[in-house]
Design an enzyme around this catalytic site. Structure first.
Site, PDB file in Angstrom:
ATOM      1  N   HIS A 243       0.811  -1.209   0.000  1.00 51.81           N
ATOM      2  CA  HIS A 243       0.000   0.000   0.000  1.00 51.81           C
ATOM      3  C   HIS A 243       0.847   1.263   0.000  1.00 51.81           C
ATOM      4  O   HIS A 243       0.358   2.341   0.323  1.00 51.81           O
ATOM      5  CB  HIS A 243      -0.935   0.013   1.209  1.00 51.81           C
ATOM      6  N   HIS A 562      11.298  52.347   0.883  1.00 51.14           N
ATOM      7  CA  HIS A 562      12.118  53.497   1.253  1.00 51.14           C
ATOM      8  C   HIS A 562      12.012  54.633   0.250  1.00 51.14           C
ATOM      9  O   HIS A 562      12.869  55.508   0.212  1.00 51.14           O
ATOM     10  CB  HIS A 562      13.578  53.070   1.419  1.00 51.14           C
TER      11      HIS A 562
END
Length: 716
Positions: A243, A562
């Site tokens: 699985h 800035h």
């Protein structure tokens, strides 16, 4: 025989298995003559094992060994090898075969394990490729009720299990629980594909495990990682049938479960029911996070990739709102084929606790049937799918376009696709007058850890390409993954030597605290037009550096960041020049600075013929700055030389400021003052109506007309 600090304990047997018993079994110390064989009884093997183990465990030397000799077969009932032991390093060497009693011979059917190693630090169980553990599981599989694990290791730190084969376990072959620092390798596990719950290795409440180089052919998960497990590395596993490899199941019956820091790589899934799977029950809590699946190959796997937050193997589960949080899961380099008729990739996540930060990168899974296509299903799953683009292939496409003699060849990054691209250079000159680089999808940089050259100056570099057109049509995204760099330090680089460029309709985003994430840096370039862009970054929205002239910037929405800067110029005494700059119709929203000219002491050159017009400030901290004493680290020596700042005009500057410093601040050199500074139609007010704005001028010459705040400080 005693050699150095090692004592060896040997289990020997002779005779054959008859009527589910062993005849003539005895145990002895190699340093003493063997006692005569006891009469053959059902408990003979058990007594031999327990006696040998007790002697090894109580041995006070540095090392001890229990050996099951080669070529011999032992029928063994349920047994526990108990610690703690006086000997810090015990080797349990299985060179022969150990066979479990069939179910009919078990006195207690509810026992949880057949061979149990408990509380033994420094244990090494080895088979040298010869030892076999046979659980005789076929006598159990058709019966209900509890079945035992074949071999369990609990509370065993610094564990090693190497070179054993396992066959037909009653339930799972190996369990590892509450162990720290374990190395598991070179195991071979075999059980029929329809044998129930015959997991290869089940892990729970364990940390720092390394599992590698194993073959697992079972009837359930090859490896299952359950709650309380972390820092598990799994590699080179050949899984199938079975699985697949699973995280979970987690959260059954409302349990709190956590799994994190799991790496599963370089594994093959051949004919498995599932591939790589995360499975959780509704109603649980906790998390499964920081999980990486990489270099995975599928050969006719049924459900290759699964996240299932609605795990319910018996199809009778009630709906519940709580769920485990599944996050930070990465799938990289998954390849191969699938027989899946449902979605090849299936992410079924909770509406209330969705899966987040799921990354699917460079995945190529095809159907075994060339007439069928593979597909993906996503329910409440958030993340990104990336196709890794080989730089060599990218550059080959570039060379083909660059060498094409047609008027306007185009390279296109497809819409809806995401490509992981490492550092790359697109080099000219090209034969065509124009070349279009069309980015309609997403281009993502590798994180810093994946860069081979950490000092590379640029990621995507276009060099000497005249007539280049880079377009995104509002769809293209360039993601630098800068968050992997920002805390690492280092300097940023800037594009250089461009003559005649138009840049428009860009959107740039980075956190306000991200260092040096300028939007656009310009140096040594001329005749640029930048307009209609949104720039929200952690540094200058636009920075104009030395050697730049004839730049027009308009319709820029800047913030956070800035502001827009000329400079910095003159660092380390450099001679730098900037002139003919026009910045107009721009908005600064909550930026640290607005429009700024910044130069270092000691430099040379000039910044001149600069115009700022129709500028709007929204709660900007320092709206207008000229600073000839720029020194971001506050440790600069005083020097008399400076870059000359002149012919700067500010017209139509309006808005609000939150700054405690002067709203307009001209700080210029005494020896080389700023000259011909002109202000007209200035109206910048404080966001606090109780406060006024102000201006400061040091060695600044010019004049101001209709200005609020008043700039009477300018010298004529």
């Amino acid at each position: 025989m005693l050699q150095g600090l090692s004592a060896y304990f040997l289990i020997l047997c002779w005779a054959l298995m008859e009527s589910n018993s062993i005849r003539g079994v005895y145990a002895y110390y190699a340093m003493a003559p063997p006692p005569p064989p006891p009469p053959p009884t059902q408990d003979t093997t058990f007594d031999a094992f327990t006696s040998a183990w007790a002697a090894a465990c109580q041995n006070v030397s540095d090392r001890a060994k229990v050996t099951v000799p080669i070529g011999k077969t032992f029928l063994l009932s349920q047994i526990t090898f108990e610690g703690p032991c006086k000997c810090p390093n015990i080797t349990f060497e299985i060179l022969g075969t150990i066979v479990a009693q069939p179910r009919s011979a078990w006195k207690k059917k509810g026992i949880a394990e057949w061979m149990d190693f408990h509380g033994i630090d420094g244990l090494t169980v080895v088979g040298n490729g010869q030892g076999l553990i046979d659980g005789q599981g076929d006598s159990w599989w058709g019966h209900g009720g509890n079945r035992p694990t074949a071999m369990r290791f609990s509370h065993c730190n610094k564990l090693q299990v190497i070179g054993l084969s396992y066959k037909n376990s009653q339930k799972n072959h190996v369990s590892i629980t509450h162990c720290d620092k374990a190395n598991i390798s070179s195991l071979h596990m075999i059980a029929p594909r329809n044998s129930p719950n015959t997991d290869g290795i089940d892990i729970s409440a364990s940390t720092n495990l390394h599992i590698k180089s194993c073959i697992m052919e079972t009837g359930d998960d090859c490896i299952a990682i359950n709650k309380g497990s972390s820092n598990v590395t799994i590699s080179e596993i050949a899984c199938g049938p079975g699985h697949g490899i699973s995280i979970g199941s987690l959260g059954k019956n409302g349990e709190h479960g956590t799994v994190e820091a799991i790496s599963i790589r370089n594994c093959t899934f051949n004919g498995t029911t599932n591939g790589v799977r995360i499975k959780t029950w509704q109603g649980g809590s906790g998390f499964a996070r920081n999980i990486n699946f990489s270099q995975i190959n599928f050969a006719a796997s049924d459900n290759p990739v699964i996240i299932d937050q609605f795990y319910c193997p018996h199809k009778k589960c009630k709906n519940q709102t709580s769920a485990l949080n599944v996050s930070d899961v990465r799938y990289t380099d998954l390849r191969g084929t699938s027989i899946c008729k449902n979605a090849t990739i299936s992410f079924r996540c909770s509406q209330n606790v969705p899966c987040t930060n799921i990354v699917v990168e460079n995945v190529d899974i095809k159907s075994t049937d060339p007439h069928n296509a593979t597909s993906a299903q996503c329910i409440n799953a958030h993340g990104i799918a990336i196709a890794t683009l080989n730089p060599a292939a990218f550059q080959a496409a570039w060379r083909e376009a660059c060498n094409e003699a047609s008027n306007n060849p185009t390279i296109s990054v497809s819409s809806g696709k995401t490509f992981l691209v490492s550092q790359i250079e697109f080099e000219g000159p090209c034969k065509s007058r124009f070349i279009t680089f069309q980015v309609l999808g997403n281009i993502v940089a590798p994180p810093k850890s994946a860069w081979k050259k950490k000092s590379a100056d640029e990621w995507l570099h276009f060099d000497k390409v005249d007539g280049l057109i880079v377009v995104g049509n509002g769809h293209g995204l360039i993601d630098g993954q800068g968050d992997s760099w920002w805390k690492q330090g280092g300097e940023t680089s800037r594009p250089t030597v461009i003559n005649g460029a138009t840049i428009s309709d860009l959107q740039m985003f980075a956190p306000s605290e991200s260092p040096n994430t300028d939007g656009i840096d310009i140096s040594s370039s001329t005749n640029l037009h930048i307009y209609n862009s949104l720039i929200a970054t952690g540094d200058d929205c636009i920075a104009i550096n030395g050697g730049t002239s004839n730049v027009m910037i308009s319709n820029i929405a800047c913030g956070p960041g800035h502001g827009i800067s000329i400079g910095s110029l003159g660092k380390n005494g450099r001679h730098e020049e900037v002139e003919a700059i026009n910045i107009n119709n721009c908005t600064f929203n909550r930026t640290d600075n607005g429009v700024r000219i910044k130069t270092w002491q000691g430099g040379a050159g000039f910044a001149r013929n600069i115009t700022f017009s129709k500028i709007n400030f929204i709660a900007t901290k320092n709206p207008v700055i000229i600073d000839q004493y720029y020194c971001p680290h506050k440790k600069c020596s005083t020097k008399t030389s400076a870059v000359r700042v002149s012919d700067v005009r500010y017209t139509g500057l309006h808005g609000t400021s939150i700054g405690k410093n002067p709203t307009i601040n001209f700080s210029c050199s005494q020896t080389i003052p700023c000259t011909n500074i002109v202000l007209d139609d200035i109206d910048i007010r404080s966001v606090d109506p109780q406060k006024s704005t102000s201006a400061r001028c040091i060695n600044a010459h010019g004049n101001a007309h209709t200005s609020s705040p008043s700039v009477n400080c300018l010298m004529t």
